[in-house]
Design an enzyme around this catalytic site. Structure first.
Site, PDB file in Angstrom:
ATOM      1  N   HIS B  67       0.834  -1.202   0.000  1.00  0.00           N
ATOM      2  CA  HIS B  67       0.000   0.000   0.000  1.00  0.00           C
ATOM      3  C   HIS B  67       0.871   1.255   0.000  1.00  0.00           C
ATOM      4  O   HIS B  67       1.250   1.778   1.042  1.00  0.00           O
ATOM      5  CB  HIS B  67      -0.893  -0.020   1.245  1.00  0.00           C
ATOM      6  CG  HIS B  67      -2.052   0.924   1.139  1.00  0.00           C
ATOM      7  ND1 HIS B  67      -3.324   0.557   1.526  1.00  0.00           N
ATOM      8  CD2 HIS B  67      -2.149   2.194   0.700  1.00  0.00           C
ATOM      9  CE1 HIS B  67      -4.142   1.577   1.337  1.00  0.00           C
ATOM     10  NE2 HIS B  67      -3.458   2.580   0.837  1.00  0.00           N
ATOM     11  N   LEU B  70       2.614   6.476  -4.899  1.00  0.00           N
ATOM     12  CA  LEU B  70       3.804   7.042  -5.546  1.00  0.00           C
ATOM     13  C   LEU B  70       3.504   8.381  -6.209  1.00  0.00           C
ATOM     14  O   LEU B  70       4.411   9.103  -6.592  1.00  0.00           O
ATOM     15  CB  LEU B  70       4.378   6.061  -6.576  1.00  0.00           C
ATOM     16  CG  LEU B  70       5.023   4.800  -5.992  1.00  0.00           C
ATOM     17  CD1 LEU B  70       5.529   3.894  -7.110  1.00  0.00           C
ATOM     18  CD2 LEU B  70       6.161   5.140  -5.039  1.00  0.00           C
ATOM     19  N   ARG B  71       2.221   8.710  -6.332  1.00  0.00           N
ATOM     20  CA  ARG B  71       1.755  10.031  -6.791  1.00  0.00           C
ATOM     21  C   ARG B  71       2.013  10.341  -8.262  1.00  0.00           C
ATOM     22  O   ARG B  71       1.567  11.378  -8.737  1.00  0.00           O
ATOM     23  CB  ARG B  71       2.368  11.156  -5.945  1.00  0.00           C
ATOM     24  CG  ARG B  71       2.129  11.051  -4.440  1.00  0.00           C
ATOM     25  CD  ARG B  71       0.662  11.105  -4.100  1.00  0.00           C
ATOM     26  NE  ARG B  71       0.458  11.289  -2.657  1.00  0.00           N
ATOM     27  CZ  ARG B  71      -0.681  10.964  -2.042  1.00  0.00           C
ATOM     28  NH1 ARG B  71      -1.682  10.447  -2.721  1.00  0.00           N
ATOM     29  NH2 ARG B  71      -0.821  11.160  -0.750  1.00  0.00           N
ATOM     30  N   ASN B 101      -4.877   6.221  -7.246  1.00  0.00           N
ATOM     31  CA  ASN B 101      -5.440   7.578  -7.214  1.00  0.00           C
ATOM     32  C   ASN B 101      -4.442   8.623  -7.685  1.00  0.00           C
ATOM     33  O   ASN B 101      -4.134   9.581  -6.998  1.00  0.00           O
ATOM     34  CB  ASN B 101      -5.987   7.918  -5.827  1.00  0.00           C
ATOM     35  CG  ASN B 101      -4.945   7.782  -4.729  1.00  0.00           C
ATOM     36  OD1 ASN B 101      -3.882   7.210  -4.934  1.00  0.00           O
ATOM     37  ND2 ASN B 101      -5.258   8.318  -3.570  1.00  0.00           N
ATOM     38  N   ASP B 159      -8.623   3.003  -3.513  1.00  0.00           N
ATOM     39  CA  ASP B 159      -8.114   3.502  -2.233  1.00  0.00           C
ATOM     40  C   ASP B 159      -8.105   5.023  -2.146  1.00  0.00           C
ATOM     41  O   ASP B 159      -7.749   5.712  -3.103  1.00  0.00           O
ATOM     42  CB  ASP B 159      -6.698   3.004  -1.979  1.00  0.00           C
ATOM     43  CG  ASP B 159      -6.214   3.459  -0.614  1.00  0.00           C
ATOM     44  OD1 ASP B 159      -6.791   3.009   0.382  1.00  0.00           O
ATOM     45  OD2 ASP B 159      -5.291   4.294  -0.552  1.00  0.00           O
ATOM     46  N   HIS B 186     -10.980   0.244   0.745  1.00  0.00           N
ATOM     47  CA  HIS B 186     -10.836   1.370   1.672  1.00  0.00           C
ATOM     48  C   HIS B 186     -12.197   1.523   2.329  1.00  0.00           C
ATOM     49  O   HIS B 186     -13.138   2.001   1.701  1.00  0.00           O
ATOM     50  CB  HIS B 186     -10.433   2.622   0.881  1.00  0.00           C
ATOM     51  CG  HIS B 186     -10.495   3.907   1.641  1.00  0.00           C
ATOM     52  ND1 HIS B 186      -9.382   4.628   1.952  1.00  0.00           N
ATOM     53  CD2 HIS B 186     -11.537   4.601   2.158  1.00  0.00           C
ATOM     54  CE1 HIS B 186      -9.730   5.723   2.627  1.00  0.00           C
ATOM     55  NE2 HIS B 186     -11.038   5.732   2.755  1.00  0.00           N
ATOM     56  N   HIS B 239      -5.630  -0.775   5.460  1.00  0.00           N
ATOM     57  CA  HIS B 239      -5.398   0.026   6.676  1.00  0.00           C
ATOM     58  C   HIS B 239      -6.488  -0.097   7.739  1.00  0.00           C
ATOM     59  O   HIS B 239      -7.188   0.840   8.052  1.00  0.00           O
ATOM     60  CB  HIS B 239      -5.155   1.501   6.329  1.00  0.00           C
ATOM     61  CG  HIS B 239      -6.077   2.087   5.282  1.00  0.00           C
ATOM     62  ND1 HIS B 239      -7.446   2.007   5.349  1.00  0.00           N
ATOM     63  CD2 HIS B 239      -5.785   2.756   4.145  1.00  0.00           C
ATOM     64  CE1 HIS B 239      -7.964   2.623   4.297  1.00  0.00           C
ATOM     65  NE2 HIS B 239      -6.983   3.077   3.549  1.00  0.00           N
ATOM     66  N   ASN B 285      -6.504   9.230   7.138  1.00  0.00           N
ATOM     67  CA  ASN B 285      -7.783   8.572   6.985  1.00  0.00           C
ATOM     68  C   ASN B 285      -7.534   7.116   6.625  1.00  0.00           C
ATOM     69  O   ASN B 285      -6.955   6.865   5.575  1.00  0.00           O
ATOM     70  CB  ASN B 285      -8.607   9.264   5.882  1.00  0.00           C
ATOM     71  CG  ASN B 285     -10.011   8.721   5.803  1.00  0.00           C
ATOM     72  OD1 ASN B 285     -10.512   8.145   6.763  1.00  0.00           O
ATOM     73  ND2 ASN B 285     -10.635   8.873   4.653  1.00  0.00           N
ATOM     74  N   ASP B 312       0.817   2.511   3.745  1.00  0.00           N
ATOM     75  CA  ASP B 312      -0.044   3.618   3.288  1.00  0.00           C
ATOM     76  C   ASP B 312       0.790   4.896   3.150  1.00  0.00           C
ATOM     77  O   ASP B 312       0.352   5.987   3.517  1.00  0.00           O
ATOM     78  CB  ASP B 312      -1.236   3.844   4.227  1.00  0.00           C
ATOM     79  CG  ASP B 312      -2.318   4.706   3.557  1.00  0.00           C
ATOM     80  OD1 ASP B 312      -2.147   5.071   2.382  1.00  0.00           O
ATOM     81  OD2 ASP B 312      -3.332   5.006   4.221  1.00  0.00           O
TER      82      ASP B 312
END
Lengths: 176, 431, 308
Positions: B67, B70-71, B101, B159, B186, B239, B285, B312
């Protein structure tokens, strides 16, 4: 620490009686006089003077207190803020003869501040100053009209006025 | 062809049941042999072998983070594949699964291929993309899950957001079955405590911050388990943070359902008290919960209810954290602090170091179907992490390899540090 | 006893002695406000910025008058009138204001914790003038002063706070303040308006107003924000006022010499009936007067020392 007694209870009483007479003499009576003490001990001395006037002249004079803290010129310069005391002007002071009373006259800065407070309350006919001890070292052009005792001191010395009302004993000591 | 010998370390490989002094030989990026320690082996170092002296150190299969965010693409100012991979390597992770995401969302094969290409060019560690469940993460229609799998995705997840529609979640669990992709959920109910920003309890009351009750997670975990039962699908709870959710997963496993779960190091380390002072690096979160939840999570790790520890890792730019608490972005960076935080559980006696390796490597490999990873068996990929269990160090956020600095552990004293990280027989990180 | 703080952010962080110092200092300042010339030169040359991210007439005016009576230069910046603040982050605003070298920033902000953040960013003093649902320390201090003047003490009094506790910074500050000074605090309101584990803050919780105000010396009625109805915290204003508004009938449960406080502005007929709001119990105007004195005291205590 060295301690030197420069006044005892009897001496304080005699000095205040003399001051009271001088005030009466200079003002040709006690008419229109308002006594304002500077907290804490100046207020007690003011009350004692009022008491003496009552025995001499038979009339009680208005007594109040004038706290000069908010008018000090060193606000924000000392590490901690000075504690506030009460200001209580009992009667309108326009055209009155205001006598500021304090225990010790030193630099004159407190008296300057106290005069500014008084002037914000009205326009007295005049302002006079009575102190129990004048220890010298003036930093402003201020002099007392009535002095209980002149006590030349060095800057390092501390003059402490103890009064029954606050300290349980009447005395003036110089500490080094 | 690279040849590597790691000598004289304590080798721990739960997958092959090994724990002792062994020499590990890797040739061509694969484990060639694991032999009992032989002090004289290669005492005259031959030219074509790299020899690492691991005396006093622990050698284990490389960690696998199920989890990670890496953006890239889209949020390269927070992290890139390259910086994220560097952070992973520094934390001992030889593989990371990166969430969908991004912008554009990884909901189609071209985005997956872009990430994999980046990873190949710049990536230091193995990168396994997680595809989106729904197109655009909108929660409306399924993404092209089959093509995502073909392109290289190893799981699917929306997620960051729950799948609000039970109908869509059912479809995802069903549709993913033939592709053998776990559905990573999630879990948060979309309608309860919509504007919550931290755990609901005395601390949120005192701080005047809107709370998120445990029920927000528990409701969704319960729903997803019911759907897993209905569909026979492969459900993985991301998570996990609440006592109730741990119990729900435990029950599901007892009932023979194909349900697994992960926990982050921060959710077993910090409570909602970390928020005091409006510390935005304690905003995430699901939120940091309470001691009672942490205790339940530790029990869950002990009894196998929780299969994996995942970071995460959620890099955020300081501009998104240096704001009012309720406006701050969620999440913290986690790759570089995961091992020492997990080692605290070993020190506490919650689990053995061997079990910890299972949670960090063996199990994530199994859950993600990475057959050649998560073990040091002969023929497996030579992804190896070397750890100094006794090394004491202090976390310095400024020194992190990640592009972002959002960690609540800045200044923490840690024990245990990754000394070397090896991917396919090559050293990619050295302390 | 002196105040050695840089900022006033929350009643929670103040000690009992500090609160008492602020109250006694405020008593001295009440006298200043009664003078013909209501101005002292104490903070001459000091700059105080009132930075308001929420509309507020009462609190902002009170801080402004307090600053002016101390001879400080008061500058008001509010989101509605200023382009500086629009779209700019609090951090950038803080940096800009810091460059103007103020001595104190008074901050009202819709986000809980914003004053704490600002205080970390600037060297000058910060006073929290209300942040989100967190605290409103100067309001609690003026309430404490008002009650202390009326009863001569705080310790041993019974205080009831009624209304939307969950969203009320006034309630939180007052629960801390009255509890620290030894009063017994009860709260009342619909369960939907009670935050989680509120009793741990040192108060007793009731769902019926009648139960909370039994034998109370002080009843504080919180303003109900009617927009909360949209989020369903209460069914209708009509039902709320019937069940939870303070009216003369409910008031019979309180002590004979009960007084009523309200942080204002009032929704007449919603949280309080008009006869009660206008009745002999109300100290609402006294609260306003004490508000100026308390804020003068805060300015004096924060800026009257050098802190170096």
């Amino acid at each position: 620490m060295k301690k030197k007694h420069i006044m005892d209870a009897k001496g304080i009483e005699r000095a205040l009686t003399r001051i009271a007479h001088e005030i009466i003499e200079k003002n040709k009576g006690v008419e229109d006089i308002v006594i304002l003490g500077i907290p804490t001990r100046g207020v007690h001395i003011a009350r004692r003077l009022s008491h003496i006037f009552k025995t001499i002249e038979g009339a009680a004079l208005p007594v109040g207190s004038v706290d000069a803290t908010l008018y000090r010129d060193d606000i924000g310069m000392k590490e901690v803020q000075p504690a506030l005391k009460r200001t209580d002007i009992p009667v309108p002071i326009d055209n009155k003869k205001v006598i500021i009373v304090d225990d010790v006259l030193f630099t004159g800065r407190t008296i300057r501040a106290a005069m500014n407070v008084i002037i914000d309350f009205g326009r007295p006919a005049n302002i006079q100053l009575a102190v129990l001890i004048d220890r010298g070292h003036r930093e402003l052009p201020i002099r007392a009209d009535y002095v209980g005792k002149n006590a030349p001191t060095s800057m390092q010395e501390k003059v402490k006025v103890h009064l029954k009302e606050t300290d349980g004993v009447d005395e003036v000591v110089v500490e080094e | 062809m690279n040849r590597l010998l790691i000598k004289g370390g304590r080798v721990i490989d739960p997958a092959s049941g090994i724990d002792g002094l062994f020499d590990v030989y890797a040739v061509g990026g694969k484990i060639a042999a694991v032999k009992p320690y032989e002090p004289s082996a290669f005492s005259l170092q031959p030219n074509d072998w790299t020899v690492i002296d691991a005396a006093g150190l622990v050698i284990c299969p490389g960690f696998i983070d199920m989890h990670t965010h890496l953006r890239e693409p889209g949020y390269e100012y927070k992290e890139t594949v390259q910086t994220g991979a560097m952070a992973a390597a520094a934390g001992g992770f030889t593989s990371v699964a990166c969430m969908a995401n991004t912008n554009p969302v990884n909901d189609n094969a071209s985005v997956t291929r872009y990430i994999l290409k980046k990873a190949q060019e710049e990536g230091i560690v193995n990168v396994f993309p997680v595809g989106a469940i729904s197109s655009g993460l909108k929660g409306e229609t399924l993404a092209e899950i089959g093509e995502l799998k073909e392109a290289g995705c190893i799981a699917i997840s929306d997620d960051g957001r729950p799948i609000v529609s039970s109908g869509l979640m059912r479809l995802a669990l069903e549709y993913a079955k033939p592709f053998n992709l776990p559905v990573i959920s999630h879990c948060e109910d979309a309608w309860l405590a919509i504007d919550g920003v931290m755990n609901e309890g005395f601390i949120s009351t005192k701080l005047g911050l809107k709370g998120i009750p445990n029920a927000k997670e528990d409701i969704m975990v319960a729903r997803d388990i019911a759907l897993a039962e209905l569909t026979g699908g492969r459900l993985h709870i991301a998570h996990i943070s609440t006592k109730g959710a741990v119990q729900l997963v435990r029950n599901a496993k007892q009932n023979g359902l194909n349900v697994t779960a992960e926990v982050t190091p921060h959710h077993f380390t910090l409570t909602d008290e970390a928020v005091i002072g409006y510390n935005t690096n304690a905003k995430m979160n699901p939120p940091l919960r309470t001691k009672k939840d942490i205790d339940a999570i530790k029990t869950g790790l002990q009894d196998g209810t929780i299969d994996a520890i995942a970071t995460d890792h959620a890099p955020q730019n300081s501009d998104e954290k240096d704001v009012e608490f309720d406006k701050a972005a969620n999440g913290i960076v986690g790759l570089e602090t995961a091992l020492p935080l997990s080692l605290r559980l070993v020190a506490e006696g919650v689990m053995s170091f061997n079990t910890l390796i299972e949670k960090l490597s063996t199990n994530p490999a199994k859950l993600l179907g990475l057959d050649s990873k998560g073990s040091l068996k002969v023929g497996a990929d030579a992804d190896i992490t070397i750890v100094d269990l006794n090394k004491e160090w202090v976390v310095d956020a400024k020194e992190l390899k990640s592009k972002s600095r959002n960690t609540p552990f800045d200044g923490w004293k840690m024990k245990g540090r990754v000394v070397k990280t090896i991917v396919s027989g090559k050293v990619v990180y050295e302390e | 006893m002196r105040l050695k703080r840089k900022d006033i952010l929350a009643i929670e962080e103040l000690t009992k002695d500090e609160i008492e110092l602020i109250l006694s200092t405020a008593e001295s300042f009440k006298e200043v406000s009664e003078r013909e010339i209501k101005k002292v030169p104490t903070l001459r040359g000091r700059t105080i910025i009132n930075l308001f991210y929420e509309p507020s007439t009462r609190t902002r005016t009170s801080f402004e008058i307090a600053a002016k009576r101390m001879s400080a230069d008061a500058i008001n910046i509010s989101t509605s009138s200023s382009s500086v603040v629009k779209g700019e982050t609090l951090k950038d605003t803080a940096r800009n204001l810091e460059a103007m070298n103020p001595d104190c920033i008074v901050l009202r902000h819709p986000s809980s914790g914003a004053p704490e953040m600002l205080a970390r960013l600037v060297r000058c003093s910060v006073i929290n003038a209300g942040d989100g649902s967190h605290e409103h320390p100067s309001q609690a201090l003026l309430d404490l002063l008002t009650v202390k003047e009326r009863f001569g003490r705080i310790a041993g009094l019974k205080i009831a706070i009624a209304g939307d506790i969950a969203h009320s910074r006034v309630a939180r500050s007052n629960i801390h303040g009255f509890a620290k000074l030894g009063a017994e605090v009860s709260i009342a309101g619909p369960p939907t308006m009670m935050p989680s584990e509120i009793e741990k803050m040192g108060c007793k919780m009731f769902y019926k107003v009648e139960d909370a105000i039994r034998d109370a010396h002080v009843i504080m009625v919180l303003r109900i924000q009617l927009e909360r109805q949209k989020t369903g915290l209460f069914p209708t204003a009509r039902e709320y006022s019937k069940l939870f508004a303070l009216d003369s009938k409910k008031l019979e449960h309180a002590a004979k010499d009960v007084v009523i406080l309200h942080p204002g502005p009032i929704n007449r007929g919603i949280e309080i009936s008009s006869d009660v709001a206008d009745g002999k119990y109300s100290l609402i105007l006294e609260q306003v007067k004490n508000g100026v004195a308390v804020r003068m005291a805060l300015f004096y205590l924060l800026m009257g020392g050098s802190r170096e």
